[in-house]
Design a protein around this motif. Sequence first.
Motif, PDB file in Angstrom:
ATOM      1  N   ARG A 270      23.877   4.328  37.138  1.00  0.00           N
ATOM      2  CA  ARG A 270      22.429   4.083  37.158  1.00  0.00           C
ATOM      3  C   ARG A 270      21.895   4.705  38.440  1.00  0.00           C
ATOM      4  O   ARG A 270      22.412   4.452  39.525  1.00  0.00           O
ATOM      5  CB  ARG A 270      22.150   2.579  37.112  1.00  0.00           C
ATOM      6  CG  ARG A 270      20.673   2.223  37.043  1.00  0.00           C
ATOM      7  CD  ARG A 270      20.506   0.713  37.117  1.00  0.00           C
ATOM      8  NE  ARG A 270      19.098   0.320  37.117  1.00  0.00           N
ATOM      9  CZ  ARG A 270      18.444  -0.153  36.066  1.00  0.00           C
ATOM     10  NH1 ARG A 270      19.094  -0.325  34.923  1.00  0.00           N
ATOM     11  NH2 ARG A 270      17.174  -0.492  36.154  1.00  0.00           N
TER      12      ARG A 270
ATOM     13  N   SER B  59      18.489   5.642  40.896  1.00  0.00           N
ATOM     14  CA  SER B  59      17.090   5.377  41.222  1.00  0.00           C
ATOM     15  C   SER B  59      16.755   6.033  42.550  1.00  0.00           C
ATOM     16  O   SER B  59      17.606   6.119  43.445  1.00  0.00           O
ATOM     17  CB  SER B  59      16.818   3.868  41.286  1.00  0.00           C
ATOM     18  OG  SER B  59      17.596   3.254  42.298  1.00  0.00           O
TER      19      SER B  59
ATOM     20  N   LYS C  28      21.282   4.733  44.820  1.00  0.00           N
ATOM     21  CA  LYS C  28      19.939   4.546  45.341  1.00  0.00           C
ATOM     22  C   LYS C  28      19.671   5.643  46.346  1.00  0.00           C
ATOM     23  O   LYS C  28      20.177   5.601  47.464  1.00  0.00           O
ATOM     24  CB  LYS C  28      19.788   3.164  45.972  1.00  0.00           C
ATOM     25  CG  LYS C  28      19.838   2.028  44.947  1.00  0.00           C
ATOM     26  CD  LYS C  28      19.592   0.663  45.588  1.00  0.00           C
ATOM     27  CE  LYS C  28      19.593  -0.422  44.529  1.00  0.00           C
ATOM     28  NZ  LYS C  28      19.393  -1.774  45.113  1.00  0.00           N
TER      29      LYS C  28
ATOM     30  N   SER D 283      12.003   8.248  37.701  1.00  0.00           N
ATOM     31  CA  SER D 283      12.673   8.038  38.985  1.00  0.00           C
ATOM     32  C   SER D 283      13.880   7.116  38.842  1.00  0.00           C
ATOM     33  O   SER D 283      14.573   6.856  39.821  1.00  0.00           O
ATOM     34  CB  SER D 283      11.689   7.449  40.005  1.00  0.00           C
ATOM     35  OG  SER D 283      11.205   6.193  39.555  1.00  0.00           O
ATOM     36  N   GLN D 284      14.109   6.610  37.633  1.00  0.00           N
ATOM     37  CA  GLN D 284      15.276   5.797  37.336  1.00  0.00           C
ATOM     38  C   GLN D 284      15.911   6.318  36.054  1.00  0.00           C
ATOM     39  O   GLN D 284      15.212   6.643  35.090  1.00  0.00           O
ATOM     40  CB  GLN D 284      14.910   4.324  37.165  1.00  0.00           C
ATOM     41  CG  GLN D 284      14.317   3.692  38.404  1.00  0.00           C
ATOM     42  CD  GLN D 284      13.962   2.236  38.181  1.00  0.00           C
ATOM     43  OE1 GLN D 284      14.400   1.628  37.213  1.00  0.00           O
ATOM     44  NE2 GLN D 284      13.174   1.669  39.078  1.00  0.00           N
TER      45      GLN D 284
ATOM     46  N   TYR E 243      16.157   8.065  30.675  1.00  0.00           N
ATOM     47  CA  TYR E 243      15.225   7.662  31.732  1.00  0.00           C
ATOM     48  C   TYR E 243      14.776   6.232  31.475  1.00  0.00           C
ATOM     49  O   TYR E 243      14.522   5.838  30.329  1.00  0.00           O
ATOM     50  CB  TYR E 243      14.021   8.598  31.779  1.00  0.00           C
ATOM     51  CG  TYR E 243      14.344   9.957  32.357  1.00  0.00           C
ATOM     52  CD1 TYR E 243      14.555  10.109  33.718  1.00  0.00           C
ATOM     53  CD2 TYR E 243      14.455  11.083  31.540  1.00  0.00           C
ATOM     54  CE1 TYR E 243      14.872  11.347  34.262  1.00  0.00           C
ATOM     55  CE2 TYR E 243      14.759  12.319  32.067  1.00  0.00           C
ATOM     56  CZ  TYR E 243      14.976  12.450  33.428  1.00  0.00           C
ATOM     57  OH  TYR E 243      15.296  13.662  33.949  1.00  0.00           O
TER      58      TYR E 243
ATOM     59  N   ASN F 177      12.134   4.687  33.256  1.00  0.00           N
ATOM     60  CA  ASN F 177      10.716   4.446  33.529  1.00  0.00           C
ATOM     61  C   ASN F 177       9.930   5.724  33.283  1.00  0.00           C
ATOM     62  O   ASN F 177      10.498   6.818  33.131  1.00  0.00           O
ATOM     63  CB  ASN F 177      10.497   3.925  34.954  1.00  0.00           C
ATOM     64  CG  ASN F 177      10.980   4.902  36.021  1.00  0.00           C
ATOM     65  OD1 ASN F 177      11.518   5.966  35.707  1.00  0.00           O
ATOM     66  ND2 ASN F 177      10.770   4.543  37.284  1.00  0.00           N
TER      67      ASN F 177
END
Length: 818
Positions: free
Chosen positions: A181, A183, A26, A208-209, A202, A204
Amino acid sequence: MNRCGLLTTSKEPVPLKGIEVELEVKDHVATVVSTLHYENKEDKAIEAVFVFPLPGDAAVCHFSAKVGQTEIVAEVKEKQEAREEYDDALSSGQQAFLLEESDQSPDIFSLSVGSLPPGESASVRLEYVTELALQADDALRFCLPAVLNPRYQPQGSEGGAVQLTSVPASQVPYSLSFSARVSSPRQVSRVESNCSLEPLQYLNVEQSQAAVKLAAGHKFDRDVELLIYYKDAHQPAAVVEAGQASAEPGTLMGDAVVMLSVYPEFPQAVMSSLASSGEFVFLLDRSGSMACALNKNQQRETRISSARDTLLLLLKSLPMGCYFNIYSFGSSFEHIFPKSVEYSEKTMEEALKKVKEMQADLGGTEILQPLKHIYSQPCIPNHPRQVFVFTDGEVGNTKEVMSLVKKNSNSHRCFSFGIGEGASTALINGLAKEGGGHAQFIAGADRMQAKVMQSLQFALQPVVEDISVKWDLPKGVSVSVLSPPLTAIFQGQRSLIYAQLTGQSPEAADGCVSVKYRLAGHPYHNQLHFPLQPTKETGLTIHRLCARTLIRCLEAQETERSREQDETVKTQVVDLSVQSGVSSSFTAFIAVHKASKEAIQGPLLRRNVPVPSNCNLGAVMAMGVPCRSFGAPRRCMAYDNSADDVDAEQPEDLVRGSMGMKKGTQQQAAKSRGGVFHSLKKKFQGRGKERDVQRMRNSADTLPSASPPPVDPFLQLVSLQKASGSWELNPALAAALGKTSEEVEKMRPASANKNVWATILALVWLHGFKWDAEVEWKLLVRKAVSWLLAQKEAPVTDCVVAGNTLLGCDVQKHILGL
């Protein structure tokens, strides 16, 4: 015994069958969940012990085990209490699991799986959080350590060693599956790795994820490195995380916390005029492990040869008028000059001659003594000291080294470089952190030169002084900064600050933080506004990193405390560790399967799970390098790994005493022996270092010789540059350019001085053929341009045109800075 299942090279069964790792990134922090699968295929109960590396700045925050359908969640307890509970459980016929951090280095952990009956399986889940380091090209770097090379334990240093069972990296007897993962508020541009990856997916529309996995068939034979690239990575940001609902307000876990990412931008006028002063001290590891290959796919380039090439670049890039010296170390240390000398053509050539002769022939890794000698030298007025440390980071006295660097942090900046797989993250990051510098890791296909030259540019930046951080928060909200004070700021580099927020703020309220400092005599001010509303779905990642930061700060003060203060600080660390669920050097995770109470038949066999080692340790040991182990195995004899030190009477299997031992007797024995990382008495104190070094030098001649690597024309060209920045016109230069002397002389403009012509040719070649390596030659080209601009009435334009014609390039004069 009928042996089956996975076996080590010594034919010992390996109960660890596989490791699954799930990484969740993150923005700038990562949560890592590792699941280790164990199975006992032997006909007797075993205790499996796995000594393994983790990132040095990681905060272990969860540990649990699953036996059948039953999950047992571990608790954090004071270390000795956890060890005794582990012993008690095993003596009562219960299964137990113990996870503890090394006393000597926070990047080494030991996992003990006790009383695993025949035919039974168990899964152990380990979770930790860590910050992601920012790289020279703006990538965020995550590294999953796999390789754990034996750490050299200097004679006379505190702490003992732990028994480490290792196998060559290609023979690791368990598998790895890895998925990640990512994000971020920013777009994820790409993800790269030193291992084969499946295509990035990807998740989204905004990109951004994203998710990525290791390609099928990966062997856990090297550190797994991910480089994550965000769009607009250099943006200051603040993340506020809500406290734990069940925790008491006013405590760290009960209050909100904030993580602040600071990216100060220096004015271009300051950056265009890097300092020409300074004392540069280079400290090079010449222990036996530096003879290992830097890149497993290119065995001919060793760590020591790459370090020599890097020193060549460094010496050519130093500014005229500075001071420098070069130290090298192993079991002993050497220096080229008695004290730092002024940089000139004469001193540079003398140093380069010595550098070319340097080999990995000094035995062990005694880094403490050369550092003490460097710090004992008086500083040179108006020349800030910059220490560059090159090491593969395999030492067992990390905390002693950190303490020494911290004590001398006001007199220097320390830039550290971890070379090869298995370098200690605790040592490399710690050197830079305590020394106010910058850390770099060189592994896989990385070029050491590029990363080191970036650090030299940092070292040449003006020293940032009078750093202060001020907070402006709404009424009713107070702040407690948990991070140590900022002592170093570099252009383009991120600094993370953690703080605890106490009190209630109005909805939609904002906070403001200001970073002030002085640079080149002028005051500067950076400001960031951020919402106090907590970010959703962050879990407790930031809280755990806050707790880790505070715990490390308290632990680092150990050498500065009186004996009376020790217990008070230890109590603080234990309380904070238990409250936050984050590991420390004073605590351990303990899980007991209380439903399992079947009596164990016969002795409990110990099985050390091997870890991959990137070096040819057999060859290194044959060279006389004392490859120490990491600490005594729990409740059993320990012995040195060196061939002539092994006790011939030591049994092949390390066996726990029978379960018939009285409980009280076993507890008493456990207390006297301590944990996996308990200090050992020096069994071989009388053996001299000189013998080790001489054995290594004698046997080095018998090692098979590899064919020399091809000459790199770039390094050949660099080696010909003068300290002033110029090149001379001679056959060696022509050869480096791929031309004959006649061709070079024929194209020289009639009015051009030979050295002017030679220098412009070198610049045209670098820009035309090595543009992708600009970070490596940027500083030495700057010296060359300064020299050219000082040459009056030089026919620069004619030389650039003729140089392009000769070399087949199209490099414009303004590109050269002329």
